[in-house]
Scaffold this motif. Structure first.
Motif, PDB file in Angstrom:
ATOM      1  N   LEU A 150     -50.367 -89.425 -14.039  1.00 51.59           N
ATOM      2  CA  LEU A 150     -49.449 -89.455 -15.173  1.00 51.59           C
ATOM      3  C   LEU A 150     -50.100 -90.177 -16.361  1.00 51.59           C
ATOM      4  O   LEU A 150     -50.314 -91.386 -16.313  1.00 51.59           O
ATOM      5  N   THR A 151     -50.383 -89.435 -17.399  1.00 48.39           N
ATOM      6  CA  THR A 151     -51.004 -90.046 -18.583  1.00 48.39           C
ATOM      7  C   THR A 151     -50.383 -89.560 -19.887  1.00 48.39           C
ATOM      8  O   THR A 151     -50.085 -90.356 -20.760  1.00 48.39           O
ATOM      9  N   THR A 152     -50.169 -88.260 -20.021  1.00 46.73           N
ATOM     10  CA  THR A 152     -49.731 -87.689 -21.290  1.00 46.73           C
ATOM     11  C   THR A 152     -48.240 -87.342 -21.272  1.00 46.73           C
ATOM     12  O   THR A 152     -47.570 -87.423 -20.241  1.00 46.73           O
ATOM     13  N   GLU A 153     -47.747 -86.911 -22.445  1.00 48.28           N
ATOM     14  CA  GLU A 153     -46.347 -86.486 -22.567  1.00 48.28           C
ATOM     15  C   GLU A 153     -46.068 -85.278 -21.677  1.00 48.28           C
ATOM     16  O   GLU A 153     -44.972 -85.144 -21.128  1.00 48.28           O
ATOM     17  N   GLU A 154     -47.059 -84.397 -21.537  1.00 44.12           N
ATOM     18  CA  GLU A 154     -46.884 -83.203 -20.704  1.00 44.12           C
ATOM     19  C   GLU A 154     -46.638 -83.562 -19.237  1.00 44.12           C
ATOM     20  O   GLU A 154     -46.053 -82.787 -18.486  1.00 44.12           O
ATOM     21  N   ASP A 155     -47.072 -84.756 -18.834  1.00 46.96           N
ATOM     22  CA  ASP A 155     -46.914 -85.172 -17.434  1.00 46.96           C
ATOM     23  C   ASP A 155     -45.490 -85.630 -17.118  1.00 46.96           C
ATOM     24  O   ASP A 155     -45.169 -85.882 -15.952  1.00 46.96           O
ATOM     25  N   LEU A 156     -44.632 -85.733 -18.131  1.00 50.33           N
ATOM     26  CA  LEU A 156     -43.256 -86.174 -17.892  1.00 50.33           C
ATOM     27  C   LEU A 156     -42.518 -85.235 -16.941  1.00 50.33           C
ATOM     28  O   LEU A 156     -41.621 -85.664 -16.212  1.00 50.33           O
ATOM     29  N   VAL A 157     -42.895 -83.958 -16.920  1.00 47.78           N
ATOM     30  CA  VAL A 157     -42.229 -83.010 -16.017  1.00 47.78           C
ATOM     31  C   VAL A 157     -42.556 -83.305 -14.555  1.00 47.78           C
ATOM     32  O   VAL A 157     -41.865 -82.829 -13.651  1.00 47.78           O
ATOM     33  N   LYS A 158     -43.615 -84.086 -14.296  1.00 44.80           N
ATOM     34  CA  LYS A 158     -43.983 -84.443 -12.925  1.00 44.80           C
ATOM     35  C   LYS A 158     -43.126 -85.600 -12.399  1.00 44.80           C
ATOM     36  O   LYS A 158     -43.160 -85.904 -11.209  1.00 44.80           O
ATOM     37  N   VAL A 159     -42.404 -86.254 -13.301  1.00 47.51           N
ATOM     38  CA  VAL A 159     -41.510 -87.356 -12.923  1.00 47.51           C
ATOM     39  C   VAL A 159     -40.144 -86.764 -12.606  1.00 47.51           C
ATOM     40  O   VAL A 159     -39.541 -86.109 -13.463  1.00 47.51           O
ATOM     41  N   ASN A 160     -39.649 -86.960 -11.374  1.00 45.26           N
ATOM     42  CA  ASN A 160     -38.356 -86.359 -11.035  1.00 45.26           C
ATOM     43  C   ASN A 160     -37.217 -87.074 -11.748  1.00 45.26           C
ATOM     44  O   ASN A 160     -37.392 -88.138 -12.338  1.00 45.26           O
ATOM     45  N   ASP A 161     -36.038 -86.468 -11.701  1.00 41.03           N
ATOM     46  CA  ASP A 161     -34.896 -86.986 -12.459  1.00 41.03           C
ATOM     47  C   ASP A 161     -34.571 -88.425 -12.098  1.00 41.03           C
ATOM     48  O   ASP A 161     -34.259 -89.252 -12.972  1.00 41.03           O
ATOM     49  N   SER A 162     -34.602 -88.727 -10.808  1.00 41.18           N
ATOM     50  CA  SER A 162     -34.285 -90.078 -10.356  1.00 41.18           C
ATOM     51  C   SER A 162     -35.274 -91.090 -10.921  1.00 41.18           C
ATOM     52  O   SER A 162     -34.890 -92.160 -11.419  1.00 41.18           O
TER      53      SER A 162
END
Length: 504
Positions: A150-162
């Motif tokens: 996880l480094t960039t803004e695009e990686d936010l989708v890899k973070v689940n909702d919780s």
């Protein structure tokens, strides 16, 4: 085929006409749209046409659409809620438009799904405007394997909702009350929306209430002065050189920080310091600032830095291991390094189990392997390093309470086994767990309430202190909502008395 196409054209024409007749109905003096007097009959006609169309394909028509009177409850209240959102923000709120359209059509489960999509979209947007590294450290842990990806803004989708909500809460983008309310909306989205098959029903007032929650707690929530100042501080230490005099001035800001912001900021400094791509000037800034903040940290947070150091050793991450040791040396914190790396392994197992448990889908299948791994690390004697006692107990309590929807049967026997091994100190943490916000949020749900009462009964025989027994008695006779236990004056007095005894 031509006849079917013609009927389809008629159906969609009726849909458009019905929608136009609603939005061109009546205006109030302040030019706000309100439903026309015959909107109920219009939407009933729209519903009849739609169901007739569906029935022609021999598809089910019962329990498909919500009753018209429930839809009207949404439209009678939606104006006040949506007007809270500024015009510029409204113009990009596509999912709120879809929410209203789905509600009008009688598809409340789909409307709730769209509402959650809007909330997550807005939360990601706010996080992206903050400090991403700081957020990722708070959301998944600075020393976790996932953090490396996880480094960039695009990686936010890899973070689940919780993780997204919890991380936003940790850095101050979501309030205590907001976390509790969003946890409830997330629960409803997972188990009563179109996210996956279910037969749960949502009322119009429930739906509009959840819209209001998401609007107030996320979509329109302004940054507090403290959170804005932390954001600026993180920008400054990466962009400018700080001298000792600057650090002393910034220390006055640390003195006024609320307790709930102190620990995440220190963890943010640790994450910045141990990232291999951090500039040397930025690390020097952290070395000047962290001693000023260290004195305000609680003991548990200090112990976590030692555990993170051990995890770097366990993962053979030599660069981060070296940087973590430098960080601890800066604050004279080498005593917080555990004797071995077992604590780090248990910590990783706890994080994996909680991640599987909190996931919205397939947690019943994913939990048992991680529960088994945790049991293997704890052993038959239930030996847990003292520095992770708190995390270990709260993890077990959370998974034992379930997610509110059902029991993970293949893991539950493991949870009973581990809970049975608790010593008196661990039992006390479990009894007091209702004051932890993640546990308190779970206690909104009936199944979790039932499991908590069972937990208290199990812990009752493991403690002997009269003050603890008195607290248990107050909990057992409490008849209000269990998620409000911390607000009860009698229980609050017992907890305060108990804390004084423990501290002395």
């Amino acid at each position: 085929m031509k006849n079917v196409e013609q009927k389809s054209h008629i159906f969609f024409s009726q849909t458009v006409n019905s929608t136009l007749s609603y939005f061109m109905s009546d205006y109030q003096e302040e030019s706000r749209l309100v439903p026309s007097a015959n909107y109920s009959s219009q939407i009933e006609q729209f519903e009849k046409n739609l169901l007739d169309f569906i029935e022609k394909y021999n598809l089910p028509t019962s329990q498909v659409l919500v009753q018209v009177n429930e839809r009207l409850k949404v439209f009678k209240n939606v104006d006040d809620v949506v007007e809270r959102v500024g015009l510029e923000q409204r113009q990009r709120s596509v999912y709120i438009s879809k929410f209203i359209a789905a509600a009008a059509a009688g598809l409340f489960d789909a409307a709730l799904n769209y509402l959650w999509d809007e909330t997550i979209y807005e939360l990601r947007r706010r996080v992206a405007q903050y400090d991403l590294a700081y957020f990722y450290d708070a959301a998944v842990g600075s020393s976790s394997d996932k953090r490396k990806k996880l480094t960039t803004e695009e990686d936010l989708v890899k973070v689940n909702d919780s993780e997204l909500i919890q991380g936003a809460y940790e850095i101050g983008l979501v309030s205590d009350l907001g976390l509790k309310h969003l946890d409830y909306v997330r629960y409803m989205r997972n188990w009563a929306s179109a996210a996956h098959p279910n037969q749960n029903e949502i009322t119009g007032l429930q739906l509009i209430g959840m819209l209001e929650t998401c609007v107030i707690e996320v979509i329109t929530l302004p940054l507090s002065n403290v959170v804005a100042n932390i954001k600026q501080l993180l920008v400054n230490i990466k962009a400018n050189k700080i001298n000792p005099a600057d650090a002393k001035r910034i220390a006055t800001f640390f003195l006024n920080l609320p307790r709930e912001r102190v620990n995440p900021l220190a963890e943010g400094f640790f994450g910045i310091y141990t990232q291999p791509d951090t500039q040397p000037r930025t690390r020097q800034n952290v070395r000047l600032l962290i001693p000023e903040l260290w004195e305000r940290l609680d003991e548990h947070t200090r112990q976590q830095f030692g555990i993170k150091y051990s995890r770097f050793i366990a993962n053979n991450d030599q660069d981060k291991e070296k940087l973590a040791r430098e960080f601890l040396e800066t604050v004279s914190g080498l005593s917080y390094i555990p004797d071995g790396i077992r604590a780090a392994e248990i910590q990783a197992a706890i994080e994996n189990l909680l991640s599987a448990h909190r996931a919205s889908l397939n947690n019943f299948y994913n939990e048992p392997p991680f529960a088994t791994q945790l049991k293997r690390l704890i052993g038959e004697k239930g030996k847990v390093p003292a520095e992770i006692d708190n995390e270990y107990v709260l993890c077990l309590v959370e998974v034992f309470l379930t997610n509110g929807n059902g029991v993970a049967w293949n893991a539950e026997t493991i949870y009973y086994s581990l809970l049975d091994q608790f010593n008196p100190d661990q039992a006390l943490i479990a009894i007091l767990s209702f004051s932890d916000i993640n546990i308190s949020n779970r206690l909104q749900h009936p199944l979790c309430q039932k499991k908590f009462k069972e937990l208290i009964k199990m812990m009752k025989d493991k403690v002997s202190m009269p003050t603890v027994k008195e607290l248990i008695h107050e909990i057992e006779k409490y008849s209000g909502p269990l998620d409000k236990l911390t607000d009860n004056s009698a229980i609050k007095r017992k907890v305060e008395a108990l804390q004084k005894i423990i501290e002395s």
